[in-house]
Design a protein around this motif. Sequence first.
Motif, PDB file in Angstrom:
ATOM      1  N   ILE A 101      -7.388   0.110 -10.382  1.00 35.55           N
ATOM      2  CA  ILE A 101      -6.765  -1.154 -10.794  1.00 35.55           C
ATOM      3  C   ILE A 101      -6.851  -2.161  -9.649  1.00 35.55           C
ATOM      4  O   ILE A 101      -7.229  -3.328  -9.860  1.00 35.55           O
ATOM      5  CB  ILE A 101      -5.290  -0.930 -11.198  1.00 35.55           C
ATOM      6  N   SER A 102      -6.529  -1.701  -8.443  1.00 42.51           N
ATOM      7  CA  SER A 102      -6.580  -2.590  -7.278  1.00 42.51           C
ATOM      8  C   SER A 102      -8.001  -3.065  -7.004  1.00 42.51           C
ATOM      9  O   SER A 102      -8.221  -4.241  -6.671  1.00 42.51           O
ATOM     10  CB  SER A 102      -6.036  -1.876  -6.037  1.00 42.51           C
ATOM     11  N   GLN A 103      -8.965  -2.173  -7.155  1.00 43.46           N
ATOM     12  CA  GLN A 103     -10.358  -2.539  -6.913  1.00 43.46           C
ATOM     13  C   GLN A 103     -10.826  -3.580  -7.925  1.00 43.46           C
ATOM     14  O   GLN A 103     -11.519  -4.542  -7.565  1.00 43.46           O
ATOM     15  CB  GLN A 103     -11.252  -1.291  -6.981  1.00 43.46           C
ATOM     16  N   GLN A 104     -10.437  -3.397  -9.177  1.00 44.82           N
ATOM     17  CA  GLN A 104     -10.815  -4.372 -10.202  1.00 44.82           C
ATOM     18  C   GLN A 104     -10.184  -5.736  -9.907  1.00 44.82           C
ATOM     19  O   GLN A 104     -10.818  -6.783 -10.055  1.00 44.82           O
ATOM     20  CB  GLN A 104     -10.371  -3.882 -11.587  1.00 44.82           C
ATOM     21  N   GLU A 107      -7.447  -5.707   2.889  1.00 44.39           N
ATOM     22  CA  GLU A 107      -6.713  -4.441   3.013  1.00 44.39           C
ATOM     23  C   GLU A 107      -5.234  -4.650   2.720  1.00 44.39           C
ATOM     24  O   GLU A 107      -4.601  -3.836   2.043  1.00 44.39           O
ATOM     25  CB  GLU A 107      -6.897  -3.863   4.419  1.00 44.39           C
ATOM     26  N   LEU A 108      -4.702  -5.748   3.237  1.00 48.00           N
ATOM     27  CA  LEU A 108      -3.296  -6.069   2.994  1.00 48.00           C
ATOM     28  C   LEU A 108      -3.044  -6.316   1.508  1.00 48.00           C
ATOM     29  O   LEU A 108      -2.078  -5.811   0.928  1.00 48.00           O
ATOM     30  CB  LEU A 108      -2.899  -7.302   3.800  1.00 48.00           C
ATOM     31  N   LEU A 109      -3.941  -7.081   0.882  1.00 49.28           N
ATOM     32  CA  LEU A 109      -3.795  -7.376  -0.549  1.00 49.28           C
ATOM     33  C   LEU A 109      -3.903  -6.109  -1.385  1.00 49.28           C
ATOM     34  O   LEU A 109      -3.205  -5.950  -2.388  1.00 49.28           O
ATOM     35  CB  LEU A 109      -4.854  -8.392  -0.986  1.00 49.28           C
ATOM     36  N   LYS A 110      -4.774  -5.193  -0.954  1.00 48.94           N
ATOM     37  CA  LYS A 110      -4.927  -3.925  -1.672  1.00 48.94           C
ATOM     38  C   LYS A 110      -3.634  -3.112  -1.590  1.00 48.94           C
ATOM     39  O   LYS A 110      -3.181  -2.535  -2.590  1.00 48.94           O
ATOM     40  CB  LYS A 110      -6.092  -3.127  -1.076  1.00 48.94           C
TER      41      LYS A 110
END
Length: 282
Positions: free
Chosen positions: A19-22, A45-48
Amino acid sequence: MSSINEQLYNYLIENSPHISQQWLEEKRNFTDPFYSNNPNPSIDELLKEQNALTIRTVATSLLDEKTFSELLETWAETVAKNRVENNIAIHNVIEALNKTREIIWSYVERFVQGQAGAITTKDVLKWSSIYNQSFDRLIFEFSKRYYYLFTTRLNAQQMLIRELSSPIIPILEKVGVLPIVGDVDTYRAKSLSEEIPQKCIELGLDKLFIDISGVSIIDTMVANELYKFMEVLSLLGIRPYISGIRPEVAHTSVQLGLDFGKISTFSSLKQALLRTGVYKNM
């Protein structure tokens, strides 16, 4: 055997990296460059990490209200603090949250399709209600926290600006100089009346030389506020001296009927310091 809600919760947590990657792949279409075009890899990285926290927080709403509320508080503080520090407008944050909302729900739909026959319409409707309410609460708590942090930061900046724009310079024991530079509007004039007397008391001053030669324009309302400011100083036992009054300011004061006769006025700060005997002691 776990409940259907627990199964959905586990499904969302297991798919959290996907989900995060999408979301990361689609953020290039967002309005704010912080999301769409930030060259710093640490930001991604922070946003992920924060996206994963969003997923976990929302998914927890399916199981336990208490845990969800605790996670919600942590999430709102974490995200709001970061967005304020990076000067991200609140509507751009909500745009990013809405994309997260859309992607997570697409995984709920996948879960439903993969459980054909085991999930009822009632289950889906219940999840939809819980899910949308939890996201609405996310946006509300984020907005509330963002507003608090933003206004706190803004107030601190305004206070610093006021201090820098109206500095009292102690030149001798109990003697200070206040150079006022730039435009003086009604708000700034009122802030002088509210803050400068207190600073004078803190510094132990009994004489304050106020130089307004660097002030370009003073309108009628501001001249009136400055006059009140002088009176406040006098009432506190702090003798005000004013220098650098321009002809147009003097004219405005006369039109207002302001009596500066009680206040020592001089054409320049140097003249004020000389004639009051302060300069020879320096």
